[in-house]
Scaffold this motif. Structure first.
Motif, PDB file in Angstrom:
ATOM      1  N   ARG A 152       7.576   8.942  11.654  1.00 58.12           N
ATOM      2  CA  ARG A 152       7.890   8.575  10.275  1.00 58.12           C
ATOM      3  C   ARG A 152       6.901   7.548   9.743  1.00 58.12           C
ATOM      4  N   CYS A 153       6.511   6.607  10.607  1.00 58.72           N
ATOM      5  CA  CYS A 153       5.539   5.594  10.187  1.00 58.72           C
ATOM      6  C   CYS A 153       4.196   6.228   9.855  1.00 58.72           C
ATOM      7  N   ALA A 184       4.502   8.110   6.608  1.00 59.09           N
ATOM      8  CA  ALA A 184       4.558   7.193   5.465  1.00 59.09           C
ATOM      9  C   ALA A 184       3.176   6.645   5.132  1.00 59.09           C
ATOM     10  N   THR A 193       1.120   7.478   1.761  1.00 59.80           N
ATOM     11  CA  THR A 193       0.682   6.358   0.923  1.00 59.80           C
ATOM     12  C   THR A 193      -0.812   6.447   0.640  1.00 59.80           C
ATOM     13  N   VAL A 235       4.288  -0.915  -2.404  1.00 58.07           N
ATOM     14  CA  VAL A 235       4.798  -0.178  -1.241  1.00 58.07           C
ATOM     15  C   VAL A 235       4.983  -1.122  -0.059  1.00 58.07           C
ATOM     16  N   SER A 275       9.055  -2.208   0.869  1.00 54.38           N
ATOM     17  CA  SER A 275       9.509  -1.714   2.171  1.00 54.38           C
ATOM     18  C   SER A 275      10.059  -2.829   3.053  1.00 54.38           C
ATOM     19  N   ASN A 276       9.850  -4.087   2.652  1.00 53.04           N
ATOM     20  CA  ASN A 276      10.365  -5.227   3.413  1.00 53.04           C
ATOM     21  C   ASN A 276      11.656  -5.719   2.745  1.00 53.04           C
ATOM     22  N   LYS A 277      12.768  -5.609   3.464  1.00 51.94           N
ATOM     23  CA  LYS A 277      14.066  -5.978   2.904  1.00 51.94           C
ATOM     24  C   LYS A 277      14.158  -7.468   2.595  1.00 51.94           C
ATOM     25  N   THR A 331      13.029  -8.047  -1.013  1.00 52.08           N
ATOM     26  CA  THR A 331      13.868  -7.484  -2.071  1.00 52.08           C
ATOM     27  C   THR A 331      15.329  -7.929  -1.987  1.00 52.08           C
TER      28      THR A 331
END
Length: 338
Positions: free
Chosen positions: A250-251, A254, A258, A305, A309-311, A314
């Motif tokens: 997945r990484c 992604a 990107t 992005v 992607s860093n919680k 946000t």
């Protein structure tokens, strides 16, 4: 004829604003959300995140200047100083954004590849010097046309005011304005040096650092799987190994998406500009506008992005949205009861 040229010029500007204003607004708001998220969380007040905040500020400025960048490809009636400012300022913000992006990728690369020596980096002990390195050189290079490296007095600009692609500017010399074009401000050597000496090496460096990090992650993942099998004494792939491989896949997907979505459009736009510059042929203004808007806009999304992607970045915005949603629901329920 003059009315037709004016209408065509107005349509080009309208197309630029139609594409760039929503994109610019989204970029500005998203950067503000991430910056406020870092500012509200004291645990994020460290040098690494300071570099990222510098990148976000540069990205925010790029979002502000985004409508000005496609306008650089149009001929406009401006004075000498206004023409220089209209080209130098957006170019400086773009280069500063690119330098900040390289700095952030390099900082995170060293943190992963050589964590033991990470705290001894000069960037972490000399943060003002690092900021100087990512903001001042782009400013100096972008201002070279203002110091004389330009085509302002070139012999090919005598009939520029009567260009068919712009409003009829027969009174240019009378009112103190001229037909402002990027060819007047940026010589070909300046453009080649910026593209192949600054921009393209920076993009290749970012891609190389990211690829090396993925390679190291893959080798570490293999070591973890090998150690897990030796502990369990089993040759079969366990569920834990499957989850690790799936997360790595997945990484990679992604990162690849990107790169394709954010960097490929800009690379296409950049090389298309060089091709038309070398061939010295005119191309459709609509094509130039669409390519420049999508190219610069997609590249400006890269920090968003990384940030969204860093919680941790946000989390304050999410909490605020939850509070607003909760109050709105309570108010609607109370109104329904009444």
């Amino acid at each position: 004829m003059a009315f037709t040229n004016f209408y065509a010029h107005f349509s080009e500007k309208q197309l630029i604003y139609t594409i760039t204003v929503p994109l610019s607004t989204s970029i500005i708001l998203a950067n503000l959300v991430i910056i406020l998220g870092i500012a509200c969380n004291r645990q994020l007040h460290n040098t690494t995140n300071y570099f990222f905040v510098s990148l976000l500020v540069a990205d925010l400025c790029t979002g502000v200047a985004l409508p000005l960048i496609p306008l650089m490809g149009l001929n406009r009636e401006l004075s000498f100083s206004s023409c220089l400012m209209a080209h130098v300022f957006p170019n400086f913000l773009f280069l500063a954004f690119l330098f900040n992006l390289v700095m952030v990728h390099y900082d995170r690369y060293i943190c992963i590849v050589d964590p033991l020596h990470y705290n001894t980096l000069w960037m972490r002990h000399s943060f003002p010097l690092a900021l100087f390195a990512v903001w001042v050189p782009p400013l100096l290079y972008a201002c070279l046309p203002a110091f004389g490296w330009n085509n302002w007095r070139g012999p090919d600009w005598n009939d520029c005011c009567h260009d068919q692609n712009v409003t009829l500017l027969s009174n240019c010399s009378a009112n103190g304005t001229v037909c402002c074009s990027y060819r007047r401000v940026f010589p070909n050597a300046f453009i080649y040096l910026e593209v192949y000496g600054l921009v393209l090496p920076a993009i290749l460096l970012i891609a190389g650092l990211t690829g090396h990090v993925l390679s190291i992650t893959r080798s570490q993942l293999k070591d973890m799987c090998r150690l897990h099998r030796s502990v369990d004494r089993s040759s079969k792939v366990s569920d834990k190994e499957h989850r690790l491989n799936l997360r790595y896949t997945r990484c990679v997907v992604a990162v690849s998406l990107t790169f394709l979505a954010c960097w490929v459009p800009y690379l296409i736009y950049m090389h298309a500009c060089i091709v038309f510059l070398i061939s010295d042929t005119k191309w459709s203004s609509t094509t130039h506008i669409v390519l420049s808007c999508t190219g610069i806009g997609s590249m400006a999304v890269v920090p968003l992005v990384l940030g969204l992607s860093n919680k941790q970045y946000t989390e304050p915005a999410i909490k605020l949205l939850k509070k607003v949603r909760g109050r709105w629901r309570r108010s609607t329920q109370e109104s329904q009861r009444k």
